[in-house]
Design an enzyme around this catalytic site. Structure first.
Site, mmCIF file in Angstrom:
data_model
loop_
_atom_site.group_PDB
_atom_site.id
_atom_site.type_symbol
_atom_site.label_atom_id
_atom_site.label_comp_id
_atom_site.label_asym_id
_atom_site.label_seq_id
_atom_site.Cartn_x
_atom_site.Cartn_y
_atom_site.Cartn_z
ATOM 1 N N LYS A 58 -3.465 -8.389 7.492
ATOM 2 C CA LYS A 58 -2.211 -8.998 7.942
ATOM 3 C C LYS A 58 -2.528 -10.384 8.491
ATOM 4 C CE LYS A 58 2.272 -8.382 8.536
ATOM 5 N NZ LYS A 58 3.188 -8.089 7.410
ATOM 6 N N SER A 264 6.570 -7.242 3.557
ATOM 7 C CA SER A 264 6.699 -6.797 4.939
ATOM 8 C C SER A 264 8.092 -6.190 5.136
ATOM 9 C CB SER A 264 6.437 -7.959 5.894
ATOM 10 O OG SER A 264 6.209 -7.492 7.199
#
Length: 469
Positions: A58, A264
């Site tokens: 991430k 996401s």
């Protein structure tokens, strides 16, 4: 065209013939992935950046915590950027009947190639087969006139104004509507934020209300959720996901159609759909969670500002931006981020009928192209919005005859006022640079009349005022 950027040429290459102005250019420079990093600046300003995340890949908050690209981000980016470029080269090469290597060479050998033509970039594009000829606008008009016929009034080719054409087509579609046989296409475009948001952003409450209206409207048999979003608030994404699940549970099929990016939170709102369709070049995945909180106590200390006081609990005041983040606040934030990540993974596993351990290997914030996501099983099919609409009709059992309605967010009065000002400014500019419309006035009047007929056919009162004929 007088010049084609890379995006413009991708579209132009699909045509039967492509012509370039002799003074023009075709700019193909490939795809790049560069990021700006602020760690050095933040250090000079004495700003502390507190990052809480789950997912080794991430990389979104790295611009605040690093001065260069991490190995994980570079590794992921090489895969998806390379896949996007390979897709671009393949599509252009197929359309132009070239080898993909020739598209690569056009960019790699551009400096030498343009020097060989004496700096004539248009000749370079012609020599490499990217265009069929070098023509001025007038010469191009003559070519089209041979196909479509000549317009004696303008001296150019016969043509129809696109806006009048669309108005006519859409009025025809409205006249042919069938109650209960419609597919609603609801668009989610922009960053996902909490509450109600204006067009250009995805408000959790705003989009949920649109989905709820479709669920309660008997005219709609199925829904396509068209997503073009990099994500955002998890709470807002959850509000939207619940409405998607409610639609599905009500018996109305939901097909998620991924556009340029559905990553996401963009993937979060798609995962509960009955079917997920992505383009091969869609950027998706990025199943991970992070929170970034900067504090400025050291910055303020540089100019003599200090902080002192007390709270009635150990937690009171620990999350103030002019103080160092407190230990209890850090523990709570990290624990909540970890919980949010587990929830995300478990929801994906449930929606995809997989075990959480399997999804864990696909998560960790990794970014996927649509093709790779399909191979990994987090996307059901590759295709565009047309395929999504057809699948929604099939799931609803109405594939033989159905209408399509694009459901758009209504403008607030502030948005409408801003749009009115922009339109007025455009009208002023247009009025001082007069041009003859491509479609004769009677054609526009006919198209507008058909649109009014469509409204009247729906039983809506139609009033005309301040008309000029």
């Amino acid at each position: 065209g007088q010049g084609f950027t890379q995006r413009q040429y991708f579209l132009a290459a699909q045509a039967d013939e492509v012509y370039l102005d002799p003074m023009g250019y075709v700019l193909l420079d490939g795809f790049a992935y560069y990021r700006t990093y602020f760690r050095g600046t933040l250090d000079k300003l004495a700003v502390d950046v507190n990052v809480f995340k789950v997912g080794s890949h991430k990389s979104a908050p790295e611009e605040w915590t690093r001065s260069d690209m991490s190995a994980e981000d570079r590794e992921d980016a090489r895969v998806w950027v390379g896949a996007l470029w390979d897709s671009f080269k393949g599509d252009v090469a197929a359309a132009r009947e070239l080898e993909p290597a020739l598209v690569q060479a056009y960019a790699d050998e551009a400096a030498a190639g343009v020097r060989a033509t004496g700096g004539d970039v248009a000749q370079y594009a012609l020599a490499r087969g990217l265009v069929d000829g070098l023509k001025t606008r007038e010469e191009f008009g003559d070519i089209v006139a041979e196909i479509a016929g000549e317009d004696e009034d303008t001296g150019s080719f016969q043509s129809v104004d696109w806006l009048a054409y669309l108005t006519f087509v859409r009025s025809e579609e409205r006249l042919a509507r069938h109650a209960g046989q419609s597919i609603a296409v609801v668009v989610a475009s922009g960053e996902i934020l909490d509450g109600e948001q204006s067009p250009g952003l995805v408000g959790g409450d705003t989009l949920a209300a649109l989905l709820r209206d479709v669920r309660l409207d008997d005219d709609y048999a199925a829904v396509v959720l068209r997503i073009d979003s990099p994500g955002g608030s998890m709470m807002a994404s959850e509000v939207i996901r619940r409405e998607v699940a409610a639609l599905r549970d009500s018996g109305k099929p939901v097909v998620a159609s991924m556009g340029t990016v559905a990553a996401s939170g963009g993937y979060y709102i798609a995962m509960d759909a009955d079917h997920i369709i992505a383009a091969p070049s869609t950027i998706t995945g990025s199943i991970g969670v992070f929170v970034v909180i900067p504090t400025f106590q050291r910055t303020l200390a540089k100019i003599g500002v200090t902080n002192d006081g007390f709270g009635t609990t150990r937690l009171a005041g620990q999350a103030e931006l002019d103080r160092e983040l407190g230990p209890e606040a850090r523990q709570i934030l990290q624990a909540s981020v970890e919980h949010a990540y587990r929830t995300f993974v478990e929801y994906v596993a449930r929606a995809r009928d997989r075990r959480p351990e399997e999804i864990e290997g696909l998560a960790q914030g990794k970014v996927w192209t649509g093709s790779d996501a399909h191979a990994a099983g987090i996307v059901d099919e590759l295709g565009g919005v047309d395929e999504a609409i057809a699948e929604a009709a099939r799931l609803a059992g109405i594939e033989d005859d159905y209408d399509v309605d694009w459901i758009e967010q209504e403008l607030t009065w502030r948005d409408a006022f801003a749009l009115h000002l922009r339109s007025a400014a455009a009208w002023v500019v247009e009025s001082i640079t007069p041009r003859r419309p491509a479609l004769p006035g009677i054609g526009i009047a006919l198209a507008q009349a058909r649109a009014l007929m469509a409204l009247a056919a729906e039983g809506r009162p139609v009033y005309l005022c301040n008309c000029r004929v």
